[in-house]
Each structure stands twice: as structure tokens, then as C-alpha cells.
Design a protein around this motif. Structure first.
Motif, PDB file in Angstrom:
ATOM      1  N   LEU A  31       5.269  45.007 -24.712  1.00  0.00           N
ATOM      2  CA  LEU A  31       5.046  45.761 -23.301  1.00  0.00           C
ATOM      3  C   LEU A  31       3.839  45.509 -22.865  1.00  0.00           C
ATOM      4  CD1 LEU A  31       7.371  48.836 -24.367  1.00  0.00           C
ATOM      5  CD2 LEU A  31       7.937  46.713 -23.019  1.00  0.00           C
ATOM      6  N   ILE A  32       2.892  46.127 -23.558  1.00  0.00           N
ATOM      7  CA  ILE A  32       1.314  45.929 -22.885  1.00  0.00           C
ATOM      8  C   ILE A  32       0.954  44.577 -22.731  1.00  0.00           C
ATOM      9  CG2 ILE A  32      -1.198  46.758 -23.070  1.00  0.00           C
ATOM     10  CD1 ILE A  32       0.201  49.173 -24.756  1.00  0.00           C
ATOM     11  N   GLY A  33       1.280  43.514 -23.696  1.00  0.00           N
ATOM     12  CA  GLY A  33       0.907  42.235 -23.587  1.00  0.00           C
ATOM     13  C   GLY A  33       1.738  41.456 -22.204  1.00  0.00           C
ATOM     14  N   ASN A  34       2.953  42.091 -21.941  1.00  0.00           N
ATOM     15  CA  ASN A  34       3.668  41.463 -20.903  1.00  0.00           C
ATOM     16  C   ASN A  34       2.823  42.124 -19.560  1.00  0.00           C
ATOM     17  OD1 ASN A  34       5.320  40.043 -22.090  1.00  0.00           O
ATOM     18  ND2 ASN A  34       7.322  41.312 -21.231  1.00  0.00           N
ATOM     19  N   ALA A  35       2.557  43.490 -19.566  1.00  0.00           N
ATOM     20  CA  ALA A  35       1.787  43.767 -18.492  1.00  0.00           C
ATOM     21  C   ALA A  35       0.518  43.091 -18.226  1.00  0.00           C
ATOM     22  CB  ALA A  35       1.566  45.258 -18.589  1.00  0.00           C
ATOM     23  N   TRP A  36      -0.178  42.825 -19.417  1.00  0.00           N
ATOM     24  CA  TRP A  36      -1.465  42.156 -19.400  1.00  0.00           C
ATOM     25  C   TRP A  36      -1.198  40.584 -18.777  1.00  0.00           C
ATOM     26  CZ3 TRP A  36      -6.295  44.033 -20.993  1.00  0.00           C
ATOM     27  CH2 TRP A  36      -7.537  43.354 -20.865  1.00  0.00           C
ATOM     28  N   LYS A  37      -0.143  39.958 -19.035  1.00  0.00           N
ATOM     29  CA  LYS A  37       0.213  38.742 -18.697  1.00  0.00           C
ATOM     30  C   LYS A  37       0.306  38.611 -17.091  1.00  0.00           C
ATOM     31  CE  LYS A  37       3.855  36.959 -20.247  1.00  0.00           C
ATOM     32  NZ  LYS A  37       4.969  36.213 -21.181  1.00  0.00           N
ATOM     33  N   PHE A  38       1.572  39.701 -16.899  1.00  0.00           N
ATOM     34  CA  PHE A  38       1.880  39.506 -15.432  1.00  0.00           C
ATOM     35  C   PHE A  38       0.924  40.127 -14.502  1.00  0.00           C
ATOM     36  CE2 PHE A  38       5.865  38.934 -17.847  1.00  0.00           C
ATOM     37  CZ  PHE A  38       6.371  37.824 -17.167  1.00  0.00           C
TER      38      PHE A  38
END
Length: 999
Positions: free
Chosen positions: A879-886
């Protein structure tokens, strides 16, 4: 006691001089003598006694000082069977004991005394550590226990009653529960005329005995029994100390010894010097009659006086209003109860007559005609009983009292039941001794009294005997009817003579009856100036006692006639006919009907539906069998218990049951059938005498499939039974279809689950096997680039770089697949998880791998929950990795991690200001390999959120997302194992956006 011990010549005792005593004994004796608390020591196998001054009064007047240093068993022989084993246990185990308010019968003042003690037994150890004695600290609690017991009895005597008699009996009931203080008690109340004391309440003493006469005329010569008149005239209590000389036999309960003393206390009447009655209270043979005991008796008298006074005041104040209310209640109760008694015979008269009218011959014959005749007689008997009761209530019943050989009349009436009683295996004992003189009775009324009591005894007795006994005392002729039947519950006894009152759930040969039988008997007995009492033990039987005064002085002069005391009729035709019908035997030999239909008994056909009929009326059972057996197989039983047994043994296609039956009524039968899986779907049709919309609705609300009111027509009954049988067949077919569909669905789901498991296993295997070749490709490509790049043309180097990128992407996909497989199969742990620390760890890793990014990350403090920390870390990484990516294309990227309220629950959230998404695509986010952005925009495998979804699902939580294109996204999730908690300042309130829920 210290001086007594010092002065004692111990050298002449088995203990020897004090100087040779063990140190442990000397120390214990020193502690005992120095204590102000009652203490006794028991030393050695003989339990030699040592005690202090505080203990000495507990020895009474007969045990001190001779038992100092003597055997404890000799001192307390009367209680040694209680305390001896307790001491043995302490010496054997070395463990102390504790007893609180222990009941002991002690011989301290020349009689066995009821006492109570609270004490402990603690081991006294010698120099080797072995228990050799017992340290006994004790307190006598007799005064407190007696006080609490007596106060409890007095509190329970604060009652509200509707009549003085009820108040007296209820007070006596309280005394019966306190037999240790009052072995027996009698409550006598003056009648309205003031010329007789009637026994209104009793405890521990049978009525009608010498010591407990049912009524006592106010005469001078009562000194030989209870001097009741003396108490009434003087208004002062009298203490009797010679009960053994006054009465030959008195009850010995509860002490095994009859009381020797009793106190007669006047029952005060407010505003009058003449007492309302006399209270006779027996004194316990296990207690001295001291001042406290006397005060207790005085308080009992005050409570009885208050209860009787309040009851009479209530009667006087409400008499006029109660008459109107009672009239209305009586009409309502009458119509409710008597409807069954009238509608059942009416059904058995009207239905056969209607069938005969429909027949071309228009004739009624055979069993149908006999049934109509029996039920017409039954209706006539019911009407006559109601008319008698109505005349009594209105004061219009005329009586004709004649001198009668009561022994001959009673014996003749009772003997008419002989063959009927013996036919069911019972014994009828008639003991009517010759009386010294004729008794004045109304013979028709006496017949009703005797036959009603014997019929009741027969109705509720299934084994044993019925005893009819007539005897005489100096003032009364006493009739007793005793049975060994089912008995009457104690809480029902005060109401058995109430008109229209019936005991719910009583087991009898029939449920039929208007509820006025015993009320009518009581009124007829009163017409004779007599009284009736009853006693009963549930499950053991009942005794009804009728006392009628001798002579004619108590009767109205204008109702006394001079007749032949030897001429009367003793044939009980109608009552005998009614009782015969209870055992299902028609009065004629050729009128018997089968309990089952001929088809069921002999045809062997199994294609017809099977009906189970339950009705306690033999004529009604026979009629239903005759009516239904031409179309269906019919089994008939007498009550709900037999119906339930038959239905569970062989479930029928339909149950047809009367509502009012003995042992188990129709409603209870219905509930029992519905509670059992074998019969839960069997249609049930109830038959009832209660008409009206409310009765029908109430019947259907119990769960019945139909409700038929008596009297009913044969065509209506057949039509309804046929309809419900067809509906049941349709329901069974539908149920079978649903079952097949459910089994098919379950098989399909099982097959899908199996295939999913195979697919996951395949994915795991393939992913694992591909990692080796990928590592080789990646490794050799990097070697070529690192060592041979100068020798390769530029386009070859580009190709190798593409190979390395593709290998890396393939490795990410394989890692995601392996992670998804582990999430689905790993055993779930239940740990305390610090979500704040996990989030900080994930963000720290992201910053280390991507040091060039500047992202404003805000993590709430104090977020905790319970769950599997390994899986929850995987979820946060995705979840945090997705937020970091997007958020990578934002100049000022922001990510917020916290907790907020969502209705009644709290949810974790990860919010960013990145690329966002269209809410129309919200359902796709958590599906495997679903991507909302191209590879060129944002790289990814499409498996991360699927993995998160599985983690949350395994924690029995739910996850959903909200967002908008170019405005960021928020993903929220809950964990059912525990509501998350936060103490950080970033815990938000309920979210304003509503997205698609994914669970």
C-alpha cells in the motif's frame, strides 16, 4: 482457668506433670489461656481438652471442670460423630479446617440443645513437625442464627391476602417452613357469628385430629385440649407445659421428639377487645423457652393479626366493587372454560345427526346413536351442575335436611364405583363404620359431595388405591377420600376450591371438566354447616376431608324434615357413565370402536396418507376414526404424550389434535413436534372449543397449520385435512428440489475451490522454477555489459540493457506471485502489532532505495492492533509502495498514514496526492493482473493490491478505495480481530468519501 490448671495435680493424669509436657503443648496452652477469644485445645490420640475462660460458658452447666484435661470424646459424646472425623482429617493431612454456623445438638443443660458454632481446627505440631494436637478457635453463633432465622420468618409473614382464611393459611405456611422454631402451629379464627373458632391455617399438624379440630364451638369445657375460649375471653396468652397429658399423639417432626410445651396467643382485632382468633404455637424441645423465644411468638401473633386484619379490611372496603368485577370475571371464565365442555358433546351430537340427515334413509343407529345419547346425557349433567352452582351463588338453593344413616348412604354410593375402579387395576377401599346416630344431611347434596370427590380421585389416580372412610368424633361426622394419584402442586393448593379454577398441565384420565366441581362441593358442605380441607403431596396423592356437625342445632329449623333415615337411592348412573368414558370404554359391549382404522390394521396398504389423531375424549376419538378412515390410515391416541411418542417413532403425514388434553396439551405437542427434525414439517391441525377471531389467531400463532373450532361439520374437516395433506406433499417436493440444488451448488463450489488451489500451487511451482534461469540470464547479461562493453557495438549494448530490464521485471512478477501464494497458505498468527512502527520501517526502506525522492510522509503515532505481523507488513509494503510510486510525478508528494472513524468502526488509511483513479474502475483495483495505468506511466505487476486484499480478508476485515483522477487516492481497511487505536494527533474523523467496498 490458669489458676485451675496450675492447681491441678497433673502427675496423677496420663499427661504427667506440666514440667514433662512437650514444649509444643506448653506453648499452645499458654497461648490458649492468654487469649480472650474462646479457644479449646485437643491433644494426643485421646483428644485431651484444655480451654480458656472464654470457652468455659460453652460447656454449659454439666461439663466443667471435670473435663479439663480429660477425653474430648467423653465430654462431647453427643456430637463426636460430627467433630471427631474432622479432627482425624486435620491430624492425618496437617491441613486446617473451617466451619461456619455448623449445626450441633449439644447436651449442656440436661437436654439436647440446638446450637450453632463457627470454628476452625488447626494442627499443633510437635518438635519434629508432626501434627499431635488441634488448636480450636470457636465462636457460638446460636443467638445470631436463631435471630436471623426468626427475622426471616417474620419478614415472610408480611403478606397481602384477599381473605382472612388465606392470610391465616399463608402465615401457617411460613411457620411450616420454620419448623425448628415452631414444630406445629394452628390458626383459629372466630366466625362472623362469634360462636365458633374455625381452623383457618395449620402447619405441621393434620386437621380433624384431636389436637387439630377443624372447628371448635365456643363452650366452657375445653380445658382438656386447647383452652381457646379462655384466651378469647381473657385476651391474654397462655403457656401450656403438659402437652403429653393433653394429647395422645403429637407430630415429632422435625426433631424426632414431640413438643412438650405450647403457647396460645390471642390474635388482636383492631378497635375491639375481642380477639380475632387464637394462635397455637408449639415450642421446640431443643430450645429453652426464654424471653427472646417469647418475644418471637408475640411478634408472630402481631404479624398474623396484621395479615388477618388487612385481609378483612380489604374485603370490607372492596366488597361492593368486587361483586361487580367478580360477576364480569366469572362470566368470562365461565364461557372460556365451559365452551369446551359444551362444544365437544355438541360436536358429537350435531355431526352424526347432520350425517344422518344427509343420508337417504335419514336414520341414526348403532354406535352413532349410542354416542349421541351418551353426549346428550353428559350435556344434561353439565347443565344440572351449573344450575346447582347458580342457585347456591344466588342464595336460592333449597335444602331438605333429613336424619340419615350416613354410613349406609356413603358406602352405597362409593360401592357403585367398585367394578369401574377394579377394571383399571386400582383398589377401592370403603370403610364406613356404623354411626351411633343418624346425621342430618340433604341426601341429594351429600350424593353430589361423595360422587364428586370419588370421581376426582379416580380421574387422577393411575396406580394404587382409593380409600373412602367415614368416622365420627364427639361433634362431627368426618368423610375422607384418599387416593394415591398424581397429587396437587403446593402452589395450587390455595386455589383448588376456587370456582372455574383448573390446574394447568395436571395429569388425569381426561382434561374435561368445568372447573366448578370442588367449588360446588365446598358450597354444598357449607350448606350443611361443615368445612372441607385438602392436603396433597405432588406425585404421592391427595386427601379431601369433609366435616359435618352432628345434630341439628346448626341448621335452619324450616329446612329440617323428618324422613326415613334408611330409605334412599345409591345408584350413581350419570357420574359412573362419565367416569367410564374417561377410560375409553363405551358402556355397551358392542359399541367399542378401534383405535386405528381398518385399513391400517389389516389391509397392508401403504399408498394412503397416515393421520395421527390425539383427543382425550373417547367418543370424539371414535368419531374422528370413523370419519377419516375411509380415506386415510388413522391412528388414535388419548393425549399429547402418546401422540408425540407415536409421531417420533413413525412420523405421520398429518397430526389432528385437540388443544385441551391431560399430561401434554395440543399446543405443547405442537411445539415438541416442531422442535424435532423428524417431525418439524408435519402439518398439524388443532381442534378447539374456543371460538372467535382472537382464539383462531392465537392458535395459528402457535405454529399450527390450521385451527378448527368445535362443533365442525364432517365435510369441513375432511376438506381441510385433504388440503393440508396436498400442501405437505407439494412442500416435500419443493424441499427435495431445493436439497438437490444445494448439493449441486456445494459440489460446484468445492470443484472451483479445488481448481483454485491447483492454480495457486501451479503458480508457486512455476514461479519458483523460473527464478534459476532468470538469475543466469541476468548474471551473464551484466557480465557482458561490465567486461565486454567496449568490444560491443552500441546497438548490442542497448539490447543487453533491455534484456537486463526485462529480467528485472520478470523477477518482480515472480516475487509478487510467490508473496501472494505465501499470504494464502501461511498459518495466521495472533500478535500485538505496532502499525506505526511497521509503517515507519516501510517508509525507511523506500527512502533508502530511492534517495533522490523528496516525499512528505505523515504517520500517526500509537496505531496498534492484533493480527499476523508478517502479513500486515506485506500489506503495508504494497500500500505505501503504491502511494510512493503514484506520487512520483508530483513536485511536492504527500503521503498520510493514520486511523479514522467509519461509522461504528475504525479504519486504517493510506492517502496520497498522486495520479488517482476513476471511481468507475474501483472494483478492478483488487483483482489480480488488473492495471489502471500503462507500463510507460507507472511500472507494476498488477498483483500487489490482490495480495493486500487477501491479507485483509484473512484477518476477517474489509478493504476499499476512493479517489479521483489527478487528485490522489485513499485506501482504507479494517481488521475484525481488533479495532485499531491511535493516540496521534493525525487520527481523523469519519471520511467524507464513499467508495466501493471490497471484502
Amino acid at each position: 482457668m490458669a489458676a485451675l490448671i496450675r492447681d491441678r495435680d497433673w502427675a496423677s493424669t496420663p499427661l504427667g506433670p506440666i514440667e514433662v509436657w512437650p514444649q509444643s503443648l506448653r506453648t499452645a496452652v499458654s497461648i490458649c489461656l492468654g487469649s480472650r477469644h474462646p479457644i479449646v485445645l485437643w491433644w494426643g490420640p485421646e483428644r485431651w481438652m484444655f480451654y480458656n475462660d472464654a470457652y468455659r460458658p460453652m460447656l454449659g452447666a454439666t461439663k466443667h471442670p471435670q473435663f479439663l484435661g480429660a477425653s474430648g470424646q467423653a465430654c462431647w459424646e453427643e456430637i463426636w460423630d460430627v467433630i471427631g472425623p474432622m479432627m482425624d482429617q486435620v491430624l492425618e493431612t496437617g491441613e486446617p479446617t473451617w466451619s461456619e454456623d455448623l449445626f450441633l445438638l449439644m447436651l449442656r443443660y440436661g437436654y439436647l440443645e440446638e446450637t450453632y458454632f463457627t470454628f476452625s481446627y488447626s494442627p499443633i505440631r510437635d518438635e519434629s513437625g508432626q501434627p499431635v494436637g488441634i488448636f480450636n478457635a470457636c465462636t457460638e453463633t446460636t443467638a445470631r442464627v436463631l435471630s436471623e432465622r426468626r427475622m426471616k420468618a417474620l419478614r415472610e409473614m408480611t403478606i397481602e391476602a384477599r381473605s382472612a382464611e388465606e392470610a391465616a393459611q399463608r402465615c401457617a405456611d411460613v411457620l411450616a417452613d420454620n419448623a425448628r422454631d415452631v414444630p406445629f402451629g394452628l390458626v383459629y379464627l372466630l366466625n362472623r357469628a362469634g360462636n365458633r373458632l374455625d381452623l383457618a391455617g395449620r402447619a405441621g399438624l393434620e386437621p380433624g385430629t384431636v389436637a387439630g379440630p377443624a372447628c371448635v364451638p365456643m363452650v366452657e369445657f375445653d380445658a382438656a385440649t386447647w383452652p381457646l375460649m379462655e384466651v378469647i375471653r381473657s385476651g391474654q396468652p397462655i403457656l401450656l407445659i403438659d402437652l403429653a397429658q393433653r394429647f395422645d399423639s403429637l407430630p415429632s417432626a422435625p426433631w424426632g421428639e414431640a413438643p412438650q410445651q405450647a403457647m396460645l396467643v390471642p390474635i388482636a382485632r383492631p378497635g375491639s377487645s375481642v380477639p380475632a382468633g387464637v394462635l397455637v404455637l408449639a415450642i421446640s424441645p431443643r430450645r429453652i423457652f426464654d424471653d427472646a423465644y417469647r418475644r418471637f411468638f408475640e411478634l408472630i401473633a402481631n404479624h398474623v393479626a396484621a395479615a388477618v386484619s388487612n385481609a378483612r379490611a380489604y374485603e370490607e372496603q372492596r366488597e361492593r366493587a368486587e361483586k361487580l368485577a367478580e360477576l364480569d370475571r366469572a362470566k368470562t371464565v365461565f364461557f372460556n372454560n365451559v365452551s369446551h365442555e359444551f362444544r365437544t358433546p355438541l360436536t358429537l351430537i350435531l355431526s352424526p345427526v347432520a350425517d344422518a340427515l344427509g343420508d337417504p334413509t335419514k336414520t341414526l343407529q348403532g354406535e352413532a346413536l349410542a354416542s349421541v345419547h351418551r353426549n346428550a346425557l353428559r350435556l344434561l349433567r353439565l347443565v344440572n351442575s351449573l344450575l346447582d352452582f347458580s342457585r347456591i351463588e344466588a342464595g336460592r338453593l333449597t335444602s331438605s335436611f333429613e336424619p340419615t344413616d350416613l354410613s349406609m348412604l356413603t358406602a352405597g354410593l362409593a360401592s357403585s364405583f367398585q367394578s369401574l375402579v377394579e377394571s383399571v387395576g386400582l383398589k377401592l377401599v370403603v370403610d364406613c363404620a356404623h354411626l351411633p346416630e343418624p346425621i342430618y344431611v340433604d341426601r341429594s347434596q351429600w350424593e353430589k359431595i361423595v360422587l364428586n370427590l370419588i370421581s376426582n380421585a379416580f380421574k387422577f389416580t393411575f396406580a394404587g388405591e382409593i380409600v373412602v372412610r367415614l368416622q365420627v368424633t364427639d361433634i362431627d361426622a368426618i368423610l375422607t377420600v384418599t387416593d394415591t394419584g398424581t397429587g396437587i402442586p403446593a402452589d395450587e393448593m390455595p386455589r383448588i376450591f376456587e370456582r372455574f379454577h383448573r390446574i394447568e398441565g395436571a395429569r388425569g384420565r381426561s382434561f374435561e371438566g368445568t372447573g366448578i366441581g370442588l367449588a360446588l362441593v365446598q358450597e354444598l358442605v357449607r350448606q350443611h354447616g361443615g368445612v372441607i380441607h385438602a392436603r396433597s403431596v405432588l406425585g404421592k396423592g391427595s386427601t379431601f376431608t369433609v366435616s359435618v356437625p352432628r345434630g341439628a342445632a346448626h341448621l335452619p329449623v324450616d329446612q329440617i324434615t323428618a324422613g326415613d333415615h334408611l330409605t334412599f337411592n345409591t345408584v350413581a348412573t350419570s357420574d359412573l357413565l362419565e367416569a367410564t368414558n374417561w377410560i375409553g370404554e363405551p358402556p355397551s359391549e358392542d359399541a367399542a370402536a378401534p383405535a386405528t382404522s381398518p385399513a391400517q390394521a389389516g389391509s397392508g396398504r401403504t399408498d394412503r396418507a397416515r393421520l395421527l389423531v390425539a383427543d382425550d375424549n373417547a367418543d370424539m376419538r371414535d368419531y374422528l376414526v370413523r370419519l377419516l378412515s375411509p380415506r386415510w390410515e388413522v391412528e388414535a391416541v388419548v393425549d399429547g404424550v402418546e401422540a408425540l411418542s407415536s409421531a417420533l417413532r413413525q412420523p405421520p403425514d398429518l397430526v389432528l389434535s385437540d388443544v385441551m388434553m391431560p399430561r401434554m396439551d395440543g399446543v405443547s405437542l405442537l411445539r415438541a413436534l416442531r422442535d424435532d427434525l423428524r417431525t418439524s414439517t408435519v402439518p398439524v391441525v388443532l381442534l378447539s372449543a374456543r371460538a372467535g377471531e382472537e382464539a383462531i389467531v392465537a392458535g395459528l400463532e402457535t405454529g399450527a397449520d390450521d385451527y378448527l373450532v368445535k362443533p365442525f361439520s364432517a365435510r369441513e374437516l375432511i376438506g381441510r385435512v385433504g388440503t393440508h395433506l396436498e400442501l405437505a406433499r407439494v412442500r416435500r417436493a419443493a424441499t427435495e428440489t431445493a436439497r438437490v440444488l444445494a448439493e449441486t451448488r456445494a459440489a460446484l463450489l468445492q470443484d472451483i475451490e479445488r481448481k483454485n488451489e491447483e492454480l495457486e500451487a501451479f503458480s508457486y511451482s512455476v514461479s519458483h522454477d523460473l527464478r534459476g534461469p532468470l538469475r543466469a540470464i541476468d548474471g551473464f547479461s551484466k557480465i557482458l555489459l561490465d567486461e565486454y562493453a567496449p568490444e560491443l557495438p552500441a546497438d548490442a549494448q542497448d539490447c543487453l540493457r533491455h534484456v537486463c530490464d526485462a529480467t528485472r521485471r520478470m523477477g518482480e512478477i515472480i516475487n509478487d506471485l510467490l508473496s501472494l501464494s505465501r499470504v494464502s497458505n501461511v498459518e495466521l498468527a495472533d500478535d500485538a502489532v505496532d502499525m506505526t512502527q511497521l509503517a515507519k520501517k516501510v517508509v525507511s526502506n523506500l527512502r533508502r532505495h530511492d534517495p533522490q525522492r523528496v516525499v512528505d510522509v505523515n504517520i500517526a503515532e500509537g496505531m496498534t492492533t492484533r493480527g499476523d505481523s508478517r502479513l500486515l507488513e506485506i500489506a503495508l509494503e504494497n500500500l505505501i509502495g503504491n502511494a510512493w510510486k503514484f506520487t512520483s510525478k508530483r513536485d511536492r508528494a504527500r503521503i498520510e498514514i493514520g486511523v479514522e472513524r467509519q461509522g461504528v468502526e475504525s479504519a486504517f488509511f493510506i492517502r496520497d496526492n498522486g495520479a488517482g483513479f476513476d471511481m468507475a474502475d474501483a472494483q478492478k483495483l483488487f483483482a489480480p493482473f488488473q492495471r489502471l495505468h500503462s507500463e510507460a506511466q507507472f511500472q507494476g505487476t498488477g498483483i500487489g493490491l490482490t495480495t493486500v486484499h487477501r491479507v485483509i480478508s484473512r484477518h476477517r476485515g474489509r478493504i476499499w478505495a476512493t479517489g479521483a483522477i489527478d487528485e490522489g487516492a485513499t485506501i482504507r481497511f479494517t481488521l475484525a480481530s481488533n479495532q485499531p487505536v491511535t493516540t496521534g494527533e493525525h487520527a481523523a474523523t469519519m471520511g467524507a468519501h464513499h467508495g466501493a467496498f471490497v471484502t
